[in-house]
Design a protein around this motif. Sequence first.
Motif, mmCIF file in Angstrom:
data_model
loop_
_atom_site.group_PDB
_atom_site.id
_atom_site.type_symbol
_atom_site.label_atom_id
_atom_site.label_comp_id
_atom_site.label_asym_id
_atom_site.label_seq_id
_atom_site.Cartn_x
_atom_site.Cartn_y
_atom_site.Cartn_z
ATOM 1 N N SER A 18 1.053 -1.215 0.042
ATOM 2 C CA SER A 18 0.121 -0.118 0.051
ATOM 3 C C SER A 18 0.961 1.148 -0.124
ATOM 4 O O SER A 18 2.160 1.053 0.284
ATOM 5 C CB SER A 18 -0.854 0.095 1.129
ATOM 6 N N GLY A 19 0.314 2.551 -0.079
ATOM 7 C CA GLY A 19 1.066 3.708 -0.075
ATOM 8 C C GLY A 19 1.973 3.916 1.115
ATOM 9 O O GLY A 19 3.108 4.346 1.005
ATOM 10 N N ASP A 37 10.886 15.215 1.519
ATOM 11 C CA ASP A 37 10.030 16.116 0.579
ATOM 12 C C ASP A 37 8.778 15.713 0.396
ATOM 13 O O ASP A 37 8.284 14.653 -0.274
ATOM 14 C CB ASP A 37 10.614 16.167 -1.064
ATOM 15 N N GLU A 38 7.850 16.388 1.295
ATOM 16 C CA GLU A 38 6.402 15.897 1.405
ATOM 17 C C GLU A 38 6.193 14.429 1.590
ATOM 18 O O GLU A 38 5.452 13.761 0.784
ATOM 19 C CB GLU A 38 5.465 16.461 -0.012
ATOM 20 N N PRO A 39 6.545 13.946 2.588
ATOM 21 C CA PRO A 39 6.523 12.367 2.932
ATOM 22 C C PRO A 39 5.098 11.873 3.011
ATOM 23 O O PRO A 39 4.809 10.663 2.546
ATOM 24 C CB PRO A 39 7.360 12.404 3.910
ATOM 25 N N THR A 40 4.352 13.080 3.396
ATOM 26 C CA THR A 40 2.969 12.201 3.554
ATOM 27 C C THR A 40 1.956 12.706 2.494
ATOM 28 O O THR A 40 0.784 12.594 2.566
ATOM 29 C CB THR A 40 2.368 12.938 5.046
ATOM 30 N N MET A 52 -2.440 6.808 7.234
ATOM 31 C CA MET A 52 -1.071 6.330 6.863
ATOM 32 C C MET A 52 -0.011 7.767 6.978
ATOM 33 O O MET A 52 1.130 7.341 7.590
ATOM 34 C CB MET A 52 -1.126 5.995 5.338
ATOM 35 N N GLY A 53 -0.384 8.845 6.674
ATOM 36 C CA GLY A 53 0.308 10.029 6.699
ATOM 37 C C GLY A 53 0.613 9.988 8.513
ATOM 38 O O GLY A 53 2.000 10.465 8.528
ATOM 39 N N ASN A 54 -0.149 10.056 9.350
ATOM 40 C CA ASN A 54 0.288 10.030 10.702
ATOM 41 C C ASN A 54 1.150 8.989 11.078
ATOM 42 O O ASN A 54 2.237 9.076 11.893
ATOM 43 C CB ASN A 54 -0.918 10.022 11.525
ATOM 44 N N GLU A 55 1.055 7.695 10.626
ATOM 45 C CA GLU A 55 1.891 6.643 11.089
ATOM 46 C C GLU A 55 3.182 6.980 10.391
ATOM 47 O O GLU A 55 4.330 6.864 11.070
ATOM 48 C CB GLU A 55 1.562 5.485 10.093
ATOM 49 N N VAL A 56 3.492 7.443 9.171
ATOM 50 C CA VAL A 56 4.854 7.887 8.757
ATOM 51 C C VAL A 56 5.429 9.022 9.614
ATOM 52 O O VAL A 56 6.610 8.821 9.955
ATOM 53 C CB VAL A 56 4.660 8.285 7.242
ATOM 54 N N MET A 57 4.541 9.969 10.034
ATOM 55 C CA MET A 57 5.084 11.134 10.828
ATOM 56 C C MET A 57 5.411 10.696 12.155
ATOM 57 O O MET A 57 6.567 11.006 12.569
ATOM 58 C CB MET A 57 3.771 12.149 11.027
#
Lengths: 222, 389
Positions: free
Chosen positions: A144-145, A167-170, A177-182
């Motif tokens: 997944s993304g 560079d805009e990792p989320t 998913m963005g929060n997970e990466v953050m």
Amino acid sequence: MISLDQVSKVYRTKTIETTALNNINLEVPKGEFLSIMGPSGCGKSTLLNIIGLLDEPSDGAVTIAGKQVQKYASKATSHFRNEKLGFIFQSFHLIPDLKVIDNVELPLLYRKHVSAKERRRLSEEALESVGLKNRMNHFPNQLSGGQKQRVAIARAIVGKPEIILADEPTGNLDSVMGNEVMDILLNLNKEGGTTIVMVTHDENMARRTHRLMRLYDGSQIK
Amino acid sequence: MIRHIIKLIWNKKGNNSLLIVEIFLSFLVLFAVLSYVIYNTDRLEVPTGFDTENRWLVFLDRNDKDMDSTANAQMRINLKNDLQSLENVEDVAFSNPIAPYSYNTWSSSYDDLGFEMRSRFLYADINFEKTMNINVTDGRWFDETDKTATYEPIIVNQFFIDQYFPDKSMIDSIIPFGGDKKIIGIIDDYRYNGVFEELQETCFFYQPYTSENSEIIYLKVAENTPKSFEEEVSKMVESITKSSSFVIQDLKAMERRNNRQTWVPMIALLSISGFLCINVALGLFGVLWYNINNRRSEIGLRRALGASRVGIASQFTGEVLILTLLAVLVGVFFAVQVPLLKLIDIPPNIFYRSMFYSALIILTIVVICALYPSAQASKIQPATALHED
């Protein structure tokens, strides 16, 4: 850790001159998590490329880890990037024909004196830290993304760089998913003391970092 | 890095298979053509063993057998003496109907208690050596004493000795070769079908020029003898033989015609192979160019992760080289079966040399084709390439 002194970047063609960055001064101490925000085309990515030695400033000085890096020759720049910097991109930039583990191994491939066995061990360790060791034999198109971005983070940290440039990792991920990466990035910064410079459009993500720098039309907004 | 490249190639095996097949087939075609060319050109440096310049051949009428043997002998005496008396004729010799470049061959084998000897047979007179400039390396050519010799004298070529009596001094030896024969001389060679002909055992028997089997007259004419002199010879032969059924030919022209028959297909095949190589080169160039354009973001990424420009160029050249090596290895596996299983009866070293040259040519083409696109790949700016995606 990162010091930019009067850095400008001007793109010139025969007819047009475009100023992407205008007299940027920036100090990022070791262990800081800095986010850069601004509208599209304001020079965020250009700034990140200059810090990441992927592009050269037209004017000014760039010092990273006490070294004036813009004077480096091409080979030394490559070596420096490999040793000191880790990159995370919005569109992940995973090589589709390589398995997850092989994608993570890539930075170590360009590092001398790292045996295949050691590369494997470090890559597995990096994948474990982003919770994807069980996916190491998958190909990127089977993920997944969010998983892809976690693989990209594993690739960025496998060589244990002092600085991570994101560079805009989320940017391509939903909020969960963005929060997970953050969370992973914050953890890297907090636990590992890694200096992180992140370009983002997301105000919420930016607020979670130590400092926010805003750019507009290539200039820093005080 | 090699292992990494192999992984990439393996994971893209579907895309790479067509290229491998193309290189594999090109290798096989090159191998076949080069084997043919090497086989034929290998002996170009080895002299045929006789001269063709300023040599004319007169082919007498073979059907003219109604004369008795005395008349026949007298006719040949007259022919020899009169032709010899012509201003432009330096030497005259006779042989049986096995003429150079006539594709007539007479060969036989004799078995003596399990020791089999095979050879081509030729019959010639005393003057043949001098007229054709045959190189006698040991012993002598036929002379008057051979007319009454106890053992029938023979002269063999060095290849005959190498095949059957290597490292032995054979002059004056008696060998069982269809009866006892005495080797009186060894010549370096007489490859009468030309430079492309394989080395073969060759044996000369003595035949007096007065024999009715002496059907070919060899004339050594003076240098710069005009073509019009042929008319003079023709008139003389016609008046002596009372027949116009004979042919006069320039041996040099016969040689040229003969050699052309090998050169023409060889050049044609080499041209086809050349076009094939150009095709492969263009194909490779296109595939590489396409690959590089398709993989710009990968190139940008690798540069960002620490690959140097040389590293990028090496990777792309390395990928195509490994692919080629793989295709060539498969090709070698099939090609090597030809000498191993003796599928074609020519010396195995020709096939091994051909394999080597084919691989070398293919690899050279690949390197040349890979260098420019790879160099272009290395010039891709990482910031630009990463931003394109």
